[in-house]
Design a protein around this motif. Structure first.
Motif, PDB file in Angstrom:
ATOM      1  N   GLU A   1       0.815  -1.215   0.000  1.00  0.00           N
ATOM      2  CA  GLU A   1       0.000   0.000   0.000  1.00  0.00           C
ATOM      3  C   GLU A   1       0.845   1.261   0.000  1.00  0.00           C
ATOM      4  O   GLU A   1       0.413   2.312  -0.481  1.00  0.00           O
ATOM      5  CB  GLU A   1      -0.941  -0.001   1.203  1.00  0.00           C
ATOM      6  CG  GLU A   1      -2.061  -1.033   1.105  1.00  0.00           C
ATOM      7  CD  GLU A   1      -3.066  -0.898   2.225  1.00  0.00           C
ATOM      8  OE1 GLU A   1      -2.904   0.028   3.049  1.00  0.00           O
ATOM      9  OE2 GLU A   1      -4.007  -1.704   2.282  1.00  0.00           O
ATOM     10  N   SER A   2       2.064   1.177   0.539  1.00  0.00           N
ATOM     11  CA  SER A   2       2.925   2.359   0.596  1.00  0.00           C
ATOM     12  C   SER A   2       3.754   2.540  -0.672  1.00  0.00           C
ATOM     13  O   SER A   2       4.555   3.471  -0.756  1.00  0.00           O
ATOM     14  CB  SER A   2       3.857   2.283   1.806  1.00  0.00           C
ATOM     15  OG  SER A   2       4.783   1.222   1.653  1.00  0.00           O
TER      16      SER A   2
ATOM     17  N   ASN B   1       4.747   3.637  -4.381  1.00  0.00           N
ATOM     18  CA  ASN B   1       4.388   4.743  -5.259  1.00  0.00           C
ATOM     19  C   ASN B   1       5.301   4.723  -6.471  1.00  0.00           C
ATOM     20  O   ASN B   1       6.499   4.405  -6.358  1.00  0.00           O
ATOM     21  CB  ASN B   1       4.554   6.090  -4.536  1.00  0.00           C
ATOM     22  CG  ASN B   1       3.363   7.006  -4.748  1.00  0.00           C
ATOM     23  OD1 ASN B   1       2.977   7.262  -5.886  1.00  0.00           O
ATOM     24  ND2 ASN B   1       2.780   7.484  -3.658  1.00  0.00           N
TER      25      ASN B   1
ATOM     26  N   GLU C   1       2.030   9.045  -8.208  1.00  0.00           N
ATOM     27  CA  GLU C   1       0.747   8.509  -8.664  1.00  0.00           C
ATOM     28  C   GLU C   1      -0.255   8.415  -7.523  1.00  0.00           C
ATOM     29  O   GLU C   1      -1.446   8.642  -7.717  1.00  0.00           O
ATOM     30  CB  GLU C   1       0.946   7.122  -9.288  1.00  0.00           C
ATOM     31  CG  GLU C   1       1.645   7.148 -10.646  1.00  0.00           C
ATOM     32  CD  GLU C   1       1.584   5.805 -11.343  1.00  0.00           C
ATOM     33  OE1 GLU C   1       1.174   4.813 -10.700  1.00  0.00           O
ATOM     34  OE2 GLU C   1       1.951   5.753 -12.535  1.00  0.00           O
ATOM     35  N   ASP C   2       0.211   8.068  -6.322  1.00  0.00           N
ATOM     36  CA  ASP C   2      -0.680   7.849  -5.185  1.00  0.00           C
ATOM     37  C   ASP C   2      -0.600   9.045  -4.241  1.00  0.00           C
ATOM     38  O   ASP C   2       0.469   9.388  -3.743  1.00  0.00           O
ATOM     39  CB  ASP C   2      -0.279   6.575  -4.450  1.00  0.00           C
ATOM     40  CG  ASP C   2      -1.331   6.111  -3.449  1.00  0.00           C
ATOM     41  OD1 ASP C   2      -2.007   6.976  -2.865  1.00  0.00           O
ATOM     42  OD2 ASP C   2      -1.462   4.888  -3.248  1.00  0.00           O
ATOM     43  N   ASP C   3      -1.742   9.674  -3.953  1.00  0.00           N
ATOM     44  CA  ASP C   3      -1.771  10.863  -3.119  1.00  0.00           C
ATOM     45  C   ASP C   3      -1.423  10.593  -1.658  1.00  0.00           C
ATOM     46  O   ASP C   3      -1.157  11.532  -0.903  1.00  0.00           O
ATOM     47  CB  ASP C   3      -3.159  11.513  -3.175  1.00  0.00           C
ATOM     48  CG  ASP C   3      -3.436  12.171  -4.513  1.00  0.00           C
ATOM     49  OD1 ASP C   3      -2.465  12.494  -5.220  1.00  0.00           O
ATOM     50  OD2 ASP C   3      -4.623  12.369  -4.856  1.00  0.00           O
ATOM     51  N   ARG C   4      -1.401   9.336  -1.228  1.00  0.00           N
ATOM     52  CA  ARG C   4      -1.124   9.049   0.171  1.00  0.00           C
ATOM     53  C   ARG C   4       0.281   9.459   0.583  1.00  0.00           C
ATOM     54  O   ARG C   4       0.561   9.625   1.775  1.00  0.00           O
ATOM     55  CB  ARG C   4      -1.342   7.554   0.449  1.00  0.00           C
ATOM     56  CG  ARG C   4      -2.812   7.183   0.602  1.00  0.00           C
ATOM     57  CD  ARG C   4      -3.001   5.700   0.821  1.00  0.00           C
ATOM     58  NE  ARG C   4      -2.658   4.931  -0.368  1.00  0.00           N
ATOM     59  CZ  ARG C   4      -2.907   3.632  -0.517  1.00  0.00           C
ATOM     60  NH1 ARG C   4      -3.485   2.969   0.462  1.00  0.00           N
ATOM     61  NH2 ARG C   4      -2.575   3.004  -1.624  1.00  0.00           N
TER      62      ARG C   4
ATOM     63  N   ARG D   1       0.876  17.733  -6.774  1.00  0.00           N
ATOM     64  CA  ARG D   1       1.277  16.325  -6.725  1.00  0.00           C
ATOM     65  C   ARG D   1       2.783  16.179  -6.945  1.00  0.00           C
ATOM     66  O   ARG D   1       3.233  15.200  -7.534  1.00  0.00           O
ATOM     67  CB  ARG D   1       0.499  15.502  -7.756  1.00  0.00           C
ATOM     68  CG  ARG D   1      -1.006  15.545  -7.594  1.00  0.00           C
ATOM     69  CD  ARG D   1      -1.714  14.894  -8.787  1.00  0.00           C
ATOM     70  NE  ARG D   1      -1.353  13.490  -8.923  1.00  0.00           N
ATOM     71  CZ  ARG D   1      -2.002  12.491  -8.344  1.00  0.00           C
ATOM     72  NH1 ARG D   1      -3.045  12.747  -7.567  1.00  0.00           N
ATOM     73  NH2 ARG D   1      -1.638  11.245  -8.535  1.00  0.00           N
TER      74      ARG D   1
END
Length: 354
Positions: free
Chosen positions: A108-109, A111, A133-136, A192
């Motif tokens: 999940e972490s 990117n 790509e992933d905002d997290r 971003r």
């Protein structure tokens, strides 16, 4: 405040041996002092994260807790790696409570970062501006990314995938990955974008990518992890070579108004160093690359102030980190939570592999 917690049980007759070996590793390699709780369990704590091990029945109970879910992934990986040194099948059999990762999927972490711009914030550093790509990656105050590329230059990357035991499975053989921890110097969530300041004169693959990759090139990353804020004290001692310099800049942005101290870092001149770092009341000393290790250690001895310095930090090469840790604990008398001496690299090694 703890937001995430999980635990697992390892069925083994070697519970005490495993616990003692793991805690010894944590103390020696991560400079964390294990403590014993009222029930006889052993635990370590750092920046709000806690790992506790205790003998339970016919095995070992392992509990993890902390404020950031992404950091929990690295803690699970550390547990699995340690257990694998005893028994690989046992490590694979780990199951954590509340585990949401699906085996075979990307962590999940993870990117995928795309290079959009390159600049030079100071001699010796290249600033690679990337989009994520992933905002997290923008949802955390943590400051480091674990960046990765194939060890075999030009090979199509095979990224890590999750295992049922809650830790990443790293590609092996020709697909193995080269990794390096890199500091996020600036984050612009509205665009971003991330600015990643990387040493430009290094020989590692990540340094080469930051310095020479074509605009539009991509690189894998996991994280972020690592707090940017230092404990609030009135006086600091911050020391770093160029690998740790971006983190020192991030830390200086969080010190209390009116705080004083010394900053000793690898740079061509005091003016160059002053131009890179945020403005503070700290005294600055730049030490050139060619003589940094020896001259830094000598200069540190001239600015030590036992009883005045409330927090000391070194970020850089492994041998220097070992030497400075002794100074922080010995001469300055700083204890747990009052000093950190972290190794970002080691002479003769260009990175690490998953």
């Amino acid at each position: 405040m703890t937001s995430f917690a999980t635990e697992t049980f390892v069925a083994t007759p070697d519970a005490v041996k495993m616990m003692d070996a793991f805690m010894s590793h944590v103390e020696e390699d991560h400079d964390l002092t294990p403590q014993t709780d009222a029930d006889g369990g052993r635990f370590v704590e750092s920046n709000g994260y806690r790992m506790c091990m205790s003998v339970a029945g016919m095995g070992l109970r392992i509990q993890l807790s902390g404020p950031e879910e992404q950091m929990m992934l690295f803690m699970k990986e550390a547990v699995a790696t340690h257990l694998a040194s005893f028994d690989k099948d046992l490590a694979k059999s780990l199951r954590w409570t509340g585990e949401t990762a699906i085996a075979g999927t990307l962590p999940e972490s993870f990117n995928l970062l795309t290079l959009v711009h390159r600049s030079e914030p100071m001699p010796g550093l290249v600033r690679a501006t990337v989009t994520a790509e992933d905002d997290r990656v923008f949802a955390s105050d943590a400051i480091h990314l674990r960046m990765m590329l194939p060890c075999n230059i030009g090979r199509v990357p095979v990224w890590p995938s999750m295992a049922a035991n809650g830790s990443p499975v790293w590609p092996q053989g020709d697909d193995r990955l080269h990794m390096r921890a890199i500091t996020i110097r600036h984050a612009r969530p509205e665009m971003r974008e991330l600015d990643l300041d990387v040493v430009s004169h290094g020989e590692g693959l990540i340094s080469g990518w930051a310095s020479g990759a074509k605009i539009g090139a991509q690189i894998g990353a996991m994280g972020p992890l690592g707090d940017k804020a230092l404990p609030e004290v009135s006086d600091y001692l911050l020391i770093a070579d160029q690998t740790g310099l971006p983190a020192v800049a991030r830390h200086l942005e969080t010190v209390p108004d009116g705080a004083t101290g010394y900053v000793i870092c690898e740079a061509e001149s005091d003016d160059v160093l002053r131009g890179y770092l945020p403005k503070t009341r700290f005294e600055l000393k730049a030490i050139p690359s060619a003589s940094f290790s020896d001259d830094m250690r000598a200069h540190v001895q001239t600015v030590l102030r036992p009883g005045v310095t409330g927090h000391a930090v070194f970020l850089g090469e492994f041998d220097d980190a070992q030497a400075l840790r002794k100074v922080f604990k010995g001469t300055l008398g700083l204890g747990k939570g009052e000093q950190i001496s972290a190794s970002y690299w080691r002479r003769g090694q260009t990175g690490f592999e998953g």
